[in-house]
Design a protein around this motif. Structure first.
Motif, PDB file in Angstrom:
ATOM      1  N   THR A  25      31.146 -25.632  59.965  1.00 49.18           N
ATOM      2  CA  THR A  25      31.937 -24.636  59.238  1.00 49.18           C
ATOM      3  C   THR A  25      31.058 -23.824  58.296  1.00 49.18           C
ATOM      4  OG1 THR A  25      32.477 -26.392  57.656  1.00 49.18           O
ATOM      5  CG2 THR A  25      34.103 -25.915  59.361  1.00 49.18           C
ATOM      6  N   GLU A  26      30.076 -24.460  57.706  1.00 51.48           N
ATOM      7  CA  GLU A  26      29.172 -23.779  56.780  1.00 51.48           C
ATOM      8  C   GLU A  26      28.228 -22.840  57.509  1.00 51.48           C
ATOM      9  OE1 GLU A  26      25.297 -25.236  54.301  1.00 51.48           O
ATOM     10  OE2 GLU A  26      27.110 -26.460  54.070  1.00 51.48           O
ATOM     11  N   LEU A  27      27.926 -23.150  58.770  1.00 55.38           N
ATOM     12  CA  LEU A  27      26.955 -22.371  59.544  1.00 55.38           C
ATOM     13  C   LEU A  27      27.587 -21.234  60.326  1.00 55.38           C
ATOM     14  CD1 LEU A  27      24.852 -25.360  60.934  1.00 55.38           C
ATOM     15  CD2 LEU A  27      24.284 -23.865  59.012  1.00 55.38           C
ATOM     16  N   GLY A  28      28.902 -21.066  60.197  1.00 55.56           N
ATOM     17  CA  GLY A  28      29.571 -20.006  60.936  1.00 55.56           C
ATOM     18  C   GLY A  28      29.674 -20.277  62.421  1.00 55.56           C
ATOM     19  N   MET A  29      29.690 -21.553  62.799  1.00 53.57           N
ATOM     20  CA  MET A  29      29.737 -21.910  64.211  1.00 53.57           C
ATOM     21  C   MET A  29      31.159 -22.064  64.750  1.00 53.57           C
ATOM     22  SD  MET A  29      26.580 -24.668  64.380  1.00 53.57           S
ATOM     23  CE  MET A  29      26.881 -25.020  66.118  1.00 53.57           C
ATOM     24  N   VAL A  30      32.160 -22.088  63.860  1.00 52.42           N
ATOM     25  CA  VAL A  30      33.547 -22.214  64.317  1.00 52.42           C
ATOM     26  C   VAL A  30      34.082 -20.818  64.624  1.00 52.42           C
ATOM     27  CG1 VAL A  30      35.869 -22.992  63.739  1.00 52.42           C
ATOM     28  CG2 VAL A  30      33.892 -24.309  62.955  1.00 52.42           C
ATOM     29  N   LYS A  31      34.365 -20.574  65.862  1.00 52.44           N
ATOM     30  CA  LYS A  31      34.846 -19.272  66.306  1.00 52.44           C
ATOM     31  C   LYS A  31      36.352 -19.136  66.120  1.00 52.44           C
ATOM     32  CE  LYS A  31      35.143 -16.437  70.519  1.00 52.44           C
ATOM     33  NZ  LYS A  31      34.806 -16.391  71.972  1.00 52.44           N
ATOM     34  N   SER A  32      37.082 -20.190  66.467  1.00 54.57           N
ATOM     35  CA  SER A  32      38.543 -20.113  66.398  1.00 54.57           C
ATOM     36  C   SER A  32      39.142 -21.508  66.389  1.00 54.57           C
ATOM     37  CB  SER A  32      39.102 -19.322  67.588  1.00 54.57           C
ATOM     38  OG  SER A  32      38.734 -19.967  68.813  1.00 54.57           O
ATOM     39  N   VAL A  33      40.374 -21.596  65.883  1.00 55.11           N
ATOM     40  CA  VAL A  33      41.147 -22.830  65.920  1.00 55.11           C
ATOM     41  C   VAL A  33      42.574 -22.476  66.323  1.00 55.11           C
ATOM     42  CG1 VAL A  33      42.096 -24.746  64.590  1.00 55.11           C
ATOM     43  CG2 VAL A  33      39.759 -23.982  64.142  1.00 55.11           C
ATOM     44  N   ASP A  34      43.022 -23.016  67.436  1.00 57.08           N
ATOM     45  CA  ASP A  34      44.392 -22.775  67.910  1.00 57.08           C
ATOM     46  C   ASP A  34      45.100 -24.117  68.034  1.00 57.08           C
ATOM     47  OD1 ASP A  34      44.186 -19.926  68.272  1.00 57.08           O
ATOM     48  OD2 ASP A  34      42.904 -20.339  69.998  1.00 57.08           O
ATOM     49  N   ILE A  35      46.322 -24.178  67.481  1.00 59.03           N
ATOM     50  CA  ILE A  35      47.093 -25.427  67.476  1.00 59.03           C
ATOM     51  C   ILE A  35      48.456 -25.159  68.102  1.00 59.03           C
ATOM     52  CG2 ILE A  35      48.008 -27.284  66.039  1.00 59.03           C
ATOM     53  CD1 ILE A  35      46.023 -26.296  63.837  1.00 59.03           C
ATOM     54  N   SER A  36      48.773 -25.901  69.140  1.00 54.62           N
ATOM     55  CA  SER A  36      50.082 -25.742  69.790  1.00 54.62           C
ATOM     56  C   SER A  36      51.077 -26.718  69.182  1.00 54.62           C
ATOM     57  CB  SER A  36      49.957 -25.984  71.297  1.00 54.62           C
ATOM     58  OG  SER A  36      49.566 -27.319  71.543  1.00 54.62           O
ATOM     59  N   PRO A  37      52.364 -26.431  69.297  1.00 58.48           N
ATOM     60  CA  PRO A  37      53.387 -27.303  68.699  1.00 58.48           C
ATOM     61  C   PRO A  37      53.338 -28.744  69.213  1.00 58.48           C
ATOM     62  CG  PRO A  37      54.333 -25.178  69.297  1.00 58.48           C
ATOM     63  CD  PRO A  37      52.967 -25.208  69.880  1.00 58.48           C
ATOM     64  N   ASP A  38      52.838 -28.939  70.443  1.00 55.52           N
ATOM     65  CA  ASP A  38      52.793 -30.303  70.980  1.00 55.52           C
ATOM     66  C   ASP A  38      51.530 -31.060  70.584  1.00 55.52           C
ATOM     67  OD1 ASP A  38      51.007 -28.846  72.443  1.00 55.52           O
ATOM     68  OD2 ASP A  38      51.750 -29.468  74.417  1.00 55.52           O
TER      69      ASP A  38
END
Length: 379
Positions: A25-38
């Motif tokens: 997270t500090e290095l800018g390596m997280v592009k996206s986070v998607d969470i579905s209801p299930d």
């Protein structure tokens, strides 16, 4: 109930990039986070380069961290690759927002990294084995440790630490492989397959050392150990010029012939004005397998002879730091990439190396020699 984006991000903050050793997270390596209801969580991750050799490790660590959250039913990790602009931003961030200029971090005023140049007068005294085991012992004691294999012609550190992967490049920065929690770099990692020799002369040797010190991202090390080639040739002189604060560790064996050569190797400090941290006597004796006797295979007294001679030459005390007995497992561990200090820390040779490492790795507690960014206040 599915986790929140904040919970997933907090879990990702516990995942370190295996090469840079900082949170993704500090290095800018997280592009996206998607969470579905299930409860299915899909995490997009930027790799520094295409074909990153540790992408499976990153996937495993992310999956493990996110899976531990309540409400997560499955984790998917999607890999992408950083753009050239993103890599430049990462490079600038890692170098402390100082831009892409090249400098030796260990020679900066205020550097807290202790640098030890492990030297010997001749080959065959176990210098590399001592270096690797000291590094492994220090790392196991909680220090952040790096090893620079500066023995360009006789590089052996990668095998001794079990390193098989090659370094990763991010722009003009080199991410060193990590083994046993030790960052490692060696010219052997850049050679083509096979046991081809390195045929370089002085200027190329100096350039290789400079690149290892400037282009490699070492991070905030407590200790850097440099495995020097035997003798007082080009690399020893380059180390004195590039890293004048590096402390010399002299490795010898007990016999007089080896001790006299080791004395010459240590005496270079009188001309380069470096400090000698001490002398280590390797192969000091062989424990008898049938009794409690010590068998002096290579004679006695060489380590103390070198320490006393260097004390007279330099005019300041040079200590004999320890005497490491002969143990076949020390050699076997080097061949297998498993340092003895880790596989059998209570073995006499391992215990002595761990004791030496504990003394060398002790952090200075004073502020002597440090540059403090303090300005007087005008009233």
């Amino acid at each position: 109930m599915a986790p929140s984006p904040e919970q997933v991000t907090a879990a990702l903050a516990t995942v370190n990039d295996p090469e840079i050793r900082r949170p993704i997270t500090e290095l800018g390596m997280v592009k996206s986070v998607d969470i579905s209801p299930d409860g299915v969580v899909r995490v997009g991750v930027y790799l520094t380069v295409a074909g990153c050799p540790l992408k499976d490790t990153i996937t495993r660590d992310i999956t493990g961290a996110v899976s531990r959250l309540d409400g997560v039913s499955r984790v998917h990790v999607d890999m992408d690759v950083m753009s050239a602009e993103q890599r430049k931003e990462l490079q600038t961030k890692l170098r402390g927002d100082r831009g892409p200029e090249k400098e030796i971090p260990f020679s900066r005023p205020g550097s807290l990294t202790r640098v030890f140049a492990v030297a010997s007068g001749k080959g065959g005294v176990g210098k590399s084995s001592v270096t690797v085991n000291l590094a492994a012992a220090m790392a196991s004691q909680g220090l952040k440790v790096g090893v620079l294999d500066a023995d360009i012609y006789g590089h052996s550190v990668p095998r001794m630490l079990g390193v098989s992967e090659r370094p990763t490049k991010v722009e003009d920065m080199i991410m060193p492989p990590v083994a046993h929690d030790i960052k490692v770099i060696s010219v052997g990692m850049f050679k083509p397959e096979g046991n081809t020799p390195v045929v370089w002369r002085g200027p190329m040797l100096d350039r290789a050392l400079y690149q290892f010190l400037t282009d490699v991202f070492w991070g905030d090390l407590d200790v850097l150990l440099m495995d020097l080639p035997p003798g007082t040739g080009d690399i020893a002189i380059s180390v004195a010029q590039r890293l004048p604060t590096a402390e010399i560790l002299v490795v010898t064996t007990p016999q007089q012939a080896a001790a006299e050569v080791a004395e010459r190797a240590g005496s270079i400090a009188a001309q380069t004005h470096q400090q000698i941290a001490g002398v280590i006597e390797n192969m000091a004796w062989l424990p008898c397998p049938h009794c409690d006797e010590r068998i002096s295979v290579f004679g006695e007294g060489g380590g103390q002879f070198v320490a006393d001679a260097l004390t007279r030459t330099l005019g300041s005390r040079v200590p004999l730091l320890g005497q490491v007995p002969i143990d076949m497992r020390l050699r076997e561990g080097g061949d297998e990439g498993k340092p003895l200090v880790l596989t059998d820390p209570e073995a006499p040779a391992a215990a002595e190396l761990r004791r030496i490492a504990a003394g060398l790795g002790r952090k200075p507690t004073g502020l002597k020699g440090l540059k403090l960014d303090i300005s007087p206040v005008k009233h």
